[in-house]
Motif scaffolding. Structure first.
Motif, short mmCIF file in Angstrom:
data_model
loop_
_atom_site.label_atom_id
_atom_site.label_comp_id
_atom_site.label_asym_id
_atom_site.label_seq_id
_atom_site.Cartn_x
_atom_site.Cartn_y
_atom_site.Cartn_z
N LEU A 297 0.82 -1.25 -0.06
CA LEU A 297 0.02 0.04 0.18
C LEU A 297 0.93 1.34 0.04
O LEU A 297 0.19 2.36 -0.40
N ASP A 298 2.07 1.14 0.43
CA ASP A 298 2.80 2.42 0.75
C ASP A 298 4.26 2.12 0.15
O ASP A 298 5.46 2.53 0.69
N CYS A 299 4.46 1.60 -1.36
CA CYS A 299 5.64 1.48 -1.54
C CYS A 299 6.36 2.94 -2.10
O CYS A 299 5.71 3.79 -2.09
N VAL A 300 7.63 2.83 -1.81
CA VAL A 300 8.34 4.02 -2.48
C VAL A 300 9.25 3.36 -3.66
O VAL A 300 9.82 2.63 -3.75
N PHE A 301 9.05 4.34 -4.61
CA PHE A 301 10.06 4.36 -5.87
C PHE A 301 10.54 5.55 -6.38
O PHE A 301 9.97 6.70 -6.62
N ILE A 302 11.94 5.41 -6.48
CA ILE A 302 12.59 6.67 -6.75
C ILE A 302 13.43 6.32 -8.10
O ILE A 302 14.10 5.48 -7.96
N LEU A 303 13.37 7.40 -8.91
CA LEU A 303 14.10 7.20 -10.36
C LEU A 303 14.91 8.49 -10.60
O LEU A 303 14.26 9.56 -10.47
N ASN A 304 16.26 8.35 -10.71
CA ASN A 304 17.02 9.40 -11.08
C ASN A 304 16.82 10.41 -9.98
O ASN A 304 16.75 11.67 -10.39
N ALA A 305 16.76 10.28 -8.65
CA ALA A 305 16.37 11.17 -7.76
C ALA A 305 15.07 11.79 -7.62
O ALA A 305 14.74 12.84 -6.83
N VAL A 306 13.94 11.21 -8.41
CA VAL A 306 12.72 11.76 -8.51
C VAL A 306 11.85 10.67 -7.73
O VAL A 306 11.74 9.71 -8.11
N THR A 307 11.05 11.00 -6.78
CA THR A 307 10.03 10.07 -6.22
C THR A 307 8.74 10.02 -6.90
O THR A 307 8.15 10.89 -7.17
N LEU A 308 8.49 8.75 -7.55
CA LEU A 308 7.43 8.68 -8.48
C LEU A 308 6.39 7.91 -7.71
O LEU A 308 5.45 7.15 -8.40
N SER A 309 6.42 7.55 -6.62
CA SER A 309 5.59 6.45 -5.72
C SER A 309 4.17 6.94 -6.24
O SER A 309 3.36 6.02 -6.27
N THR A 310 3.50 8.05 -6.14
CA THR A 310 2.44 8.63 -6.21
C THR A 310 1.64 8.25 -7.38
O THR A 310 0.52 8.19 -7.94
N PHE A 311 2.56 7.77 -8.47
CA PHE A 311 2.11 7.46 -10.18
C PHE A 311 2.36 5.87 -10.15
O PHE A 311 1.95 5.31 -11.20
N THR A 312 3.36 5.25 -9.20
CA THR A 312 3.42 3.67 -9.49
C THR A 312 2.48 3.12 -8.98
O THR A 312 1.86 2.98 -7.95
N THR A 313 1.86 1.96 -10.23
CA THR A 313 1.02 1.07 -9.81
C THR A 313 1.32 -0.40 -9.70
O THR A 313 0.68 -1.28 -8.95
N SER A 314 2.51 -0.49 -10.04
CA SER A 314 2.98 -1.81 -9.96
C SER A 314 4.68 -1.83 -10.04
O SER A 314 5.15 -1.06 -10.73
N VAL B 164 22.09 5.52 -18.50
CA VAL B 164 21.86 4.82 -17.41
C VAL B 164 21.69 5.65 -16.50
O VAL B 164 22.05 6.64 -16.06
N THR B 165 20.76 5.08 -15.18
CA THR B 165 20.25 6.02 -14.35
C THR B 165 20.21 5.28 -12.97
O THR B 165 20.01 3.89 -13.03
N THR B 166 20.05 5.75 -11.62
CA THR B 166 20.01 5.25 -10.62
C THR B 166 18.42 5.18 -10.36
O THR B 166 17.60 5.75 -10.71
N TRP B 167 17.89 4.11 -9.46
CA TRP B 167 16.70 3.90 -8.75
C TRP B 167 16.82 3.28 -7.47
O TRP B 167 17.99 2.73 -7.12
#
Length: 136
Positions: A7-24, A80-83
């Motif tokens: 319910l509360d995953c954290v996903f960060i791509l290239n230092a940008v938090t995209l958790s509120t858009f991430t569905t899977s 290539v980027t970090t996540w």
């Protein structure tokens, strides 16, 4: 940790938090199977692990605003980027490890959907280098 609901995953791509858009979110890791069978194995094969690799798979609700999905991924295409990702927003721990690494942003579908559908996009990016797992 017992079973839990994501319910509360954290996903960060290239230092940008995209958790509120991430569905899977899926992290697949595998190891090459290297056969080491020699005489004396009583008819059984023996094996060791070889090279490791991982793939990061992410589904998003599409958004073209500044700091959102398209604005983050579009300039990364071909680089290539970090996540990093973890199951909850709680601190890193043995029961909430933070996984991180680098991926090649090798594909991106900025528009994907049918008439009347919510705009979504999916990506599957190959890892480059090691997959880290932090528990503190």
């Amino acid at each position: 940790m017992s079973a839990f609901t994501m319910l509360d995953c954290v996903f960060i791509l290239n230092a940008v938090t995209l958790s509120t858009f991430t569905t899977s979110l899926t992290i697949d890791i595998s190891v090459d199977d290297q056969e080491t069978t020699a005489f004396g194995g009583n008819g059984y094969k023996s094996r060791i692990g070889g090279l490791k690799e991982f793939t990061l798979k992410v589904d998003f609700f599409q958004d073209f605003a500044s700091g959102a999905v398209d604005a983050t991924i579009w300039p990364l295409l071909g680089t290539v980027t970090t996540w990093s990702a973890k199951a909850t927003t709680a601190a890193n721990s043995a029961t909430n490890p933070n996984y991180s690494g680098s991926v090649l942003v090798a594909e991106y579908s900025p528009l994907d959907g049918d008439v009347g559908d919510v705009s979504t996009t999916s990506a599957s990016w190959p890892g480059t280098g090691a997959l880290a797992r932090a528990t503190s």
